[in-house]
Design a protein around this motif. Structure first.
Motif, PDB file in Angstrom:
ATOM      1  N   THR A 114      15.345  -3.591  39.231  1.00 39.21           N
ATOM      2  CA  THR A 114      15.673  -2.980  37.939  1.00 39.21           C
ATOM      3  C   THR A 114      17.136  -2.594  37.843  1.00 39.21           C
ATOM      4  N   GLY A 115      17.902  -2.848  38.908  1.00 39.87           N
ATOM      5  CA  GLY A 115      19.329  -2.562  38.871  1.00 39.87           C
ATOM      6  C   GLY A 115      19.720  -1.210  39.427  1.00 39.87           C
ATOM      7  N   ASP A 116      18.770  -0.435  39.920  1.00 42.84           N
ATOM      8  CA  ASP A 116      19.089   0.869  40.517  1.00 42.84           C
ATOM      9  C   ASP A 116      19.455   0.625  41.981  1.00 42.84           C
ATOM     10  N   HIS A 117      20.652   0.113  42.192  1.00 37.86           N
ATOM     11  CA  HIS A 117      21.068  -0.289  43.536  1.00 37.86           C
ATOM     12  C   HIS A 117      21.188   0.888  44.493  1.00 37.86           C
ATOM     13  N   ALA A 118      21.760   1.985  44.048  1.00 37.35           N
ATOM     14  CA  ALA A 118      21.914   3.144  44.935  1.00 37.35           C
ATOM     15  C   ALA A 118      20.547   3.689  45.344  1.00 37.35           C
ATOM     16  N   GLY A 119      19.645   3.816  44.386  1.00 39.20           N
ATOM     17  CA  GLY A 119      18.303   4.295  44.686  1.00 39.20           C
ATOM     18  C   GLY A 119      17.551   3.338  45.596  1.00 39.20           C
ATOM     19  N   ALA A 120      17.740   2.052  45.360  1.00 43.66           N
ATOM     20  CA  ALA A 120      17.068   1.033  46.169  1.00 43.66           C
ATOM     21  C   ALA A 120      17.512   1.107  47.621  1.00 43.66           C
ATOM     22  N   ILE A 121      18.807   1.131  47.820  1.00 43.48           N
ATOM     23  CA  ILE A 121      19.342   1.184  49.187  1.00 43.48           C
ATOM     24  C   ILE A 121      18.866   2.452  49.888  1.00 43.48           C
ATOM     25  N   ALA A 122      18.948   3.584  49.205  1.00 46.58           N
ATOM     26  CA  ALA A 122      18.532   4.854  49.810  1.00 46.58           C
ATOM     27  C   ALA A 122      17.061   4.826  50.203  1.00 46.58           C
ATOM     28  N   SER A 123      16.231   4.261  49.351  1.00 48.62           N
ATOM     29  CA  SER A 123      14.800   4.222  49.629  1.00 48.62           C
ATOM     30  C   SER A 123      14.476   3.286  50.794  1.00 48.62           C
ATOM     31  N   ILE A 124      15.093   2.114  50.818  1.00 49.66           N
ATOM     32  CA  ILE A 124      14.842   1.177  51.913  1.00 49.66           C
ATOM     33  C   ILE A 124      15.405   1.734  53.217  1.00 49.66           C
ATOM     34  N   GLU A 125      16.593   2.314  53.166  1.00 50.60           N
ATOM     35  CA  GLU A 125      17.149   2.934  54.377  1.00 50.60           C
ATOM     36  C   GLU A 125      16.213   4.017  54.904  1.00 50.60           C
ATOM     37  N   ARG A 126      15.634   4.794  54.017  1.00 50.05           N
ATOM     38  CA  ARG A 126      14.695   5.845  54.440  1.00 50.05           C
ATOM     39  C   ARG A 126      13.485   5.210  55.137  1.00 50.05           C
ATOM     40  N   GLY A 127      12.970   4.132  54.574  1.00 52.20           N
ATOM     41  CA  GLY A 127      11.842   3.447  55.194  1.00 52.20           C
ATOM     42  C   GLY A 127      12.168   2.939  56.584  1.00 52.20           C
ATOM     43  N   VAL A 128      13.361   2.402  56.759  1.00 47.85           N
ATOM     44  CA  VAL A 128      13.783   1.895  58.072  1.00 47.85           C
ATOM     45  C   VAL A 128      13.910   3.046  59.068  1.00 47.85           C
ATOM     46  N   VAL A 129      14.449   4.172  58.633  1.00 43.42           N
ATOM     47  CA  VAL A 129      14.583   5.330  59.514  1.00 43.42           C
ATOM     48  C   VAL A 129      13.208   5.847  59.948  1.00 43.42           C
ATOM     49  N   LEU A 130      12.253   5.831  59.030  1.00 40.85           N
ATOM     50  CA  LEU A 130      10.916   6.341  59.344  1.00 40.85           C
ATOM     51  C   LEU A 130      10.194   5.503  60.386  1.00 40.85           C
ATOM     52  N   GLY A 176       6.391   2.180  54.468  1.00 41.55           N
ATOM     53  CA  GLY A 176       6.124   1.046  53.581  1.00 41.55           C
ATOM     54  C   GLY A 176       6.309   1.352  52.111  1.00 41.55           C
ATOM     55  N   TRP A 177       5.945   2.562  51.711  1.00 43.56           N
ATOM     56  CA  TRP A 177       6.106   2.914  50.300  1.00 43.56           C
ATOM     57  C   TRP A 177       7.570   3.075  49.937  1.00 43.56           C
ATOM     58  N   HIS A 178       8.368   3.600  50.860  1.00 39.96           N
ATOM     59  CA  HIS A 178       9.805   3.714  50.613  1.00 39.96           C
ATOM     60  C   HIS A 178      10.435   2.323  50.444  1.00 39.96           C
ATOM     61  N   VAL A 179      10.048   1.401  51.304  1.00 44.76           N
ATOM     62  CA  VAL A 179      10.603   0.046  51.228  1.00 44.76           C
ATOM     63  C   VAL A 179      10.176  -0.634  49.939  1.00 44.76           C
ATOM     64  N   ALA A 180       8.892  -0.547  49.610  1.00 44.85           N
ATOM     65  CA  ALA A 180       8.405  -1.174  48.372  1.00 44.85           C
ATOM     66  C   ALA A 180       9.088  -0.574  47.154  1.00 44.85           C
ATOM     67  N   LEU A 181       9.223   0.746  47.148  1.00 38.47           N
ATOM     68  CA  LEU A 181       9.914   1.411  46.043  1.00 38.47           C
ATOM     69  C   LEU A 181      11.351   0.910  45.942  1.00 38.47           C
ATOM     70  N   GLY A 182      12.019   0.809  47.067  1.00 37.60           N
ATOM     71  CA  GLY A 182      13.391   0.314  47.061  1.00 37.60           C
ATOM     72  C   GLY A 182      13.500  -1.107  46.523  1.00 37.60           C
ATOM     73  N   LEU A 183      12.570  -1.951  46.905  1.00 39.56           N
ATOM     74  CA  LEU A 183      12.592  -3.333  46.417  1.00 39.56           C
ATOM     75  C   LEU A 183      12.378  -3.390  44.906  1.00 39.56           C
ATOM     76  N   ALA A 184      11.488  -2.544  44.391  1.00 43.65           N
ATOM     77  CA  ALA A 184      11.278  -2.506  42.941  1.00 43.65           C
ATOM     78  C   ALA A 184      12.521  -1.975  42.237  1.00 43.65           C
ATOM     79  N   MET A 185      13.133  -0.941  42.798  1.00 51.33           N
ATOM     80  CA  MET A 185      14.344  -0.380  42.200  1.00 51.33           C
ATOM     81  C   MET A 185      15.482  -1.401  42.201  1.00 51.33           C
TER      82      MET A 185
END
Length: 159
Positions: free
Chosen positions: A104-120, A92-101
């Motif tokens: 702010t326009g950090d698309h690469a960081g956002a995708i990576a964080s949400i993908e990590r949350g989905v994998v977990l 959940g924290w990875h997904v929330a972090l990705g949504l916040a990123m």
């Protein structure tokens, strides 16, 4: 609040709980969530800050989502990055972090964080958030692929 949609009644009960037990961080947390649902973002964040002050461990986690929903993206990122560091296996924290990123326009960081949350936690419903992130960043084919996965899951589980 959630099932009856009696927001006025819920507000009265949360206020009563706070009056009876002012040190109860959960009461402030739920009051903050009610205020978020009503679009009262600044009042909600104040209530969530109080919850966090009363319960630094649990409240800090709750604060991250509150800041995200209240559109305080930079502060949400700082809070959520701290949570991801201390709880790296919490999807959940990875997904929330990705949504916040994402906001702010950090698309690469956002995708990576949400993908990590989905994998977990692959059996959860975070896939829709991944589809949203793909779509918002122009990755139409990836978004359509994830939507197809969600439609397939719909026949087997709640999506």
């Amino acid at each position: 609040m959630v099932y009856d949609w009696d927001w006025l009644g819920a507000a009265k009960e949360f206020d009563r709980a706070i009056a009876l037990q002012p040190g109860n961080g959960d009461a402030y947390f739920w009051r903050g969530n009610l205020l978020l649902a009503q679009g009262e973002f600044e009042a909600a964040i104040a209530s969530l800050r109080q919850a966090s002050a009363l319960d630094p461990l649990g409240g800090g986690a709750k604060m991250g989502w509150g800041l995200l929903n209240g559109r305080h993206y930079d502060e949400a990122i700082r809070q959520l990055q701290s949570l991801v560091t201390t709880n790296p296996d919490d999807h959940g924290w990875h997904v929330a972090l990705g949504l916040a990123m994402l906001e702010t326009g950090d698309h690469a960081g956002a995708i990576a964080s949400i993908e990590r949350g989905v994998v977990l936690y692959a059996e959860n419903d975070d896939l829709w958030q991944l589809a949203y992130a793909y779509g918002k960043t122009g990755r139409k084919e990836d978004a359509e692929r994830v939507i197809a996965q969600l439609l397939q899951r719909r026949s087997q589980m709640f999506v």
